[in-house]
Write a protein that holds these residues in place. Structure first.
Motif, mmCIF file in Angstrom:
data_model
loop_
_atom_site.group_PDB
_atom_site.id
_atom_site.type_symbol
_atom_site.label_atom_id
_atom_site.label_comp_id
_atom_site.label_asym_id
_atom_site.label_seq_id
_atom_site.Cartn_x
_atom_site.Cartn_y
_atom_site.Cartn_z
ATOM 1 N N ASN A 283 0.822 -1.211 0.000
ATOM 2 C CA ASN A 283 0.000 0.000 0.000
ATOM 3 C C ASN A 283 0.859 1.266 0.000
ATOM 4 O OD1 ASN A 283 -2.588 1.450 0.348
ATOM 5 N ND2 ASN A 283 -1.738 1.970 2.344
ATOM 6 N N VAL A 284 1.893 1.306 0.860
ATOM 7 C CA VAL A 284 2.753 2.489 0.916
ATOM 8 C C VAL A 284 3.515 2.660 -0.397
ATOM 9 C CG1 VAL A 284 4.785 3.490 2.031
ATOM 10 C CG2 VAL A 284 2.966 2.500 3.418
ATOM 11 N N TYR A 285 3.982 1.546 -0.979
ATOM 12 C CA TYR A 285 4.684 1.666 -2.246
ATOM 13 C C TYR A 285 3.755 2.117 -3.360
ATOM 14 C CZ TYR A 285 9.447 0.413 -1.301
ATOM 15 O OH TYR A 285 10.750 0.463 -0.871
ATOM 16 N N THR A 286 2.510 1.650 -3.314
ATOM 17 C CA THR A 286 1.537 2.105 -4.300
ATOM 18 C C THR A 286 1.349 3.620 -4.195
ATOM 19 O OG1 THR A 286 0.352 -0.003 -4.191
ATOM 20 C CG2 THR A 286 -0.836 1.869 -5.111
ATOM 21 N N ALA A 287 1.189 4.099 -2.955
ATOM 22 C CA ALA A 287 1.026 5.540 -2.735
ATOM 23 C C ALA A 287 2.262 6.304 -3.191
ATOM 24 C CB ALA A 287 0.752 5.813 -1.256
ATOM 25 N N SER A 288 3.445 5.765 -2.911
ATOM 26 C CA SER A 288 4.694 6.445 -3.274
ATOM 27 C C SER A 288 4.869 6.527 -4.787
ATOM 28 C CB SER A 288 5.884 5.719 -2.644
ATOM 29 O OG SER A 288 5.780 5.698 -1.239
ATOM 30 N N VAL A 289 4.664 5.388 -5.451
ATOM 31 C CA VAL A 289 4.825 5.363 -6.907
ATOM 32 C C VAL A 289 3.771 6.242 -7.572
ATOM 33 C CG1 VAL A 289 4.784 3.892 -8.952
ATOM 34 C CG2 VAL A 289 5.898 3.083 -6.879
ATOM 35 N N ALA A 290 2.540 6.212 -7.040
ATOM 36 C CA ALA A 290 1.478 7.049 -7.607
ATOM 37 C C ALA A 290 1.838 8.528 -7.514
ATOM 38 C CB ALA A 290 0.157 6.783 -6.888
ATOM 39 N N ARG A 291 2.445 8.933 -6.404
ATOM 40 C CA ARG A 291 2.843 10.325 -6.243
ATOM 41 C C ARG A 291 3.996 10.689 -7.178
ATOM 42 N NH1 ARG A 291 -0.284 8.963 -2.605
ATOM 43 N NH2 ARG A 291 -1.270 10.338 -1.059
ATOM 44 N N LEU A 292 4.867 9.735 -7.446
ATOM 45 C CA LEU A 292 5.944 9.989 -8.406
ATOM 46 C C LEU A 292 5.367 10.139 -9.809
ATOM 47 C CD1 LEU A 292 8.937 10.245 -9.063
ATOM 48 C CD2 LEU A 292 9.067 7.752 -9.189
ATOM 49 N N VAL A 293 4.416 9.277 -10.168
ATOM 50 C CA VAL A 293 3.755 9.384 -11.473
ATOM 51 C C VAL A 293 3.054 10.738 -11.589
ATOM 52 C CG1 VAL A 293 1.889 8.479 -12.909
ATOM 53 C CG2 VAL A 293 3.461 6.896 -11.779
ATOM 54 N N TRP A 294 2.353 11.138 -10.529
ATOM 55 C CA TRP A 294 1.663 12.440 -10.508
ATOM 56 C C TRP A 294 2.663 13.588 -10.694
ATOM 57 C CZ3 TRP A 294 2.239 16.177 -6.518
ATOM 58 C CH2 TRP A 294 1.378 17.264 -6.598
#
Length: 412
Positions: free
Chosen positions: A280-291
């Protein structure tokens, strides 16, 4: 809406940090390091825990003074330019195809301790879990932070209870230290495996913008989480050395032996929850990098939109779809857990080393010794991984080649 909501406090951040690091490996990695180095696994965990503290302090300082959704990619860009920063960011995005299947495979060792599932039924269950994580992510990281702080307390409580059941005494501890000196080559190999447990230090930097006061709370949250995790891993390794078990998940056997049963249920549920927390944390982190990359024009503008909870919903959906595709492909090609872990670790060694080199240039001189020690640790871990670093090096060269080609086309 182009600004992510800041909702995380110090203790919520510590909970996120701890469960991210405990994550998939808390009840699995100790037995893997023991299988590699025997009693030398204790040395590997102790040295790695002490060595990761400077890395945590440097990452925490970078995130507190330069809070940005791109995390290490932004630090490297500020120090060495746009191409270097984008290379690190794309490496982080591209590690998902090997890191996610490894995490999910570790989670399913706990699922199988409760309810044996295999074949495509396992794949379907994994995809269902990803869908649940998507719903949680769309509500905002503060929901996860509160739940994961409680999960950290539960894991620590179980480890304490197990030690109480083991009735540890000085004579038992002395028996472990009376044997021959550990083989340092095997200790280094075990440290290369154990490095997986501290992947997540860099992920927290992507969430700096989610902290209410990153300058005040970032370093304490990351440091508390890191030290707590190191103690838990050392404790679990020591426990398994004193109470060896032959079950597929050794901590389940140790729990049953010491407390008379229900190991599959307790360890299984905590292992599943902790593993999913990491994903979950990695999903949030990668999503923020994509954003972040979308806002800067590196990726399509489509991903720059935030939802009503001020989270990058489109980026989260895209990341989880990519994870789902990789899970299916990993099952179809029969990838082994140990290889996936080693290849993931190699990519993160490069990301960590680049961030520490950036810290040498960006931070004040009082952080220079910490940054240098951190660089040395990264080099040693890379050496311990050996040929498994080849994947990371080839991936980095390919990313650099693509970015160089893109730059040439734009200049024409």
């Amino acid at each position: 809406m182009n600004q992510i909501s800041a909702t995380i406090g110090r203790w919520q951040g510590a909970g996120l940090m701890a469960t991210t690091l405990l994550g998939t490996g808390v009840f699995i990695l100790p037995q893997m390091t023991i299988a590699t180095a025997g009693q030398g696994a204790l040395v590997a965990w102790l040295v790695l825990t002490l060595a990761i503290i400077p890395v945590t302090l440097v990452f925490g300082r970078l995130a507190s003074v330069l809070p940005h959704a791109a995390g290490p990619a932004y630090f490297v860009e500020q120090a060495f330019g746009r191409t270097a920063g984008r290379t690190i960011g794309l490496l982080f995005l591209l590690v998902v195809p090997i890191g996610t299947p490894a995490a999910i495979l570790m989670v399913f060792q706990f699922v199988n301790a409760l309810v044996p599932i295999d074949g495509w039924a396992q794949v379907a269950t994994e995809l269902l879990l990803l869908a649940m994580l998507l719903l949680l992510n769309l509500k905002g990281i503060q929901v996860s932070a509160k739940l994961q702080f409680l999960l950290t307390l539960a894991i620590v409580a179980v480890v304490v209870v197990l030690f109480g059941g083991a009735s540890v005494n000085l004579s038992e501890l002395s028996l472990l230290t009376q044997n021959s000196a550990p083989n340092m080559a095997l200790v280094m190999s075990a440290a290369g495996i154990a490095f997986w447990s501290f992947l997540g230090v860099e992920a927290m930097t992507h969430l700096a913008g989610d902290f209410k006061d990153p300058k005040k709370d970032m370093i304490p949250a990351m440091l508390i989480g890191t030290v707590l995790v190191g103690i838990v891993y050392l404790a679990c390794t020591l426990l398994l050395l004193m109470v060896p078990a032959q079950t597929p998940v050794a901590m389940v056997g140790a729990f049953d032996h010491l407390l008379g049963g229900f190991g599959a249920e307790v360890i299984g549920i905590l292992g599943i929850a902790s593993g999913l927390a990491t994903v979950n944390v990695y999903t949030a982190s990668v999503a923020r990098l994509v954003w972040s990359f979308s806002c800067e024009g590196v990726l399509p503008k489509y991903f720059s939109v935030l939802n009503q909870h001020r989270t990058p919903a489109r980026a989260s959906v895209a990341v989880l779809i990519a994870m789902a595709l990789v899970i299916v492909l990993s099952y179809a090609t029969g990838q082994e857990l140990e290889h996936l872990i080693a290849w993931s670790n190699g990519v993160f060694v490069i990301i960590y080393l680049a961030a520490m080199l950036a810290a040498v240039k960006l931070l004040s001189k009082r952080y220079l010794p910490l940054a240098i020690v951190s660089c040395i640790l990264c080099v040693l871990i890379g050496w311990a991984l050996g040929w498994n670093m080849a994947y990371a090096i080839v991936l980095m060269l390919l990313v650099l080649l693509v970015l160089w080609g893109q730059k040439r086309l734009q200049s024409q």
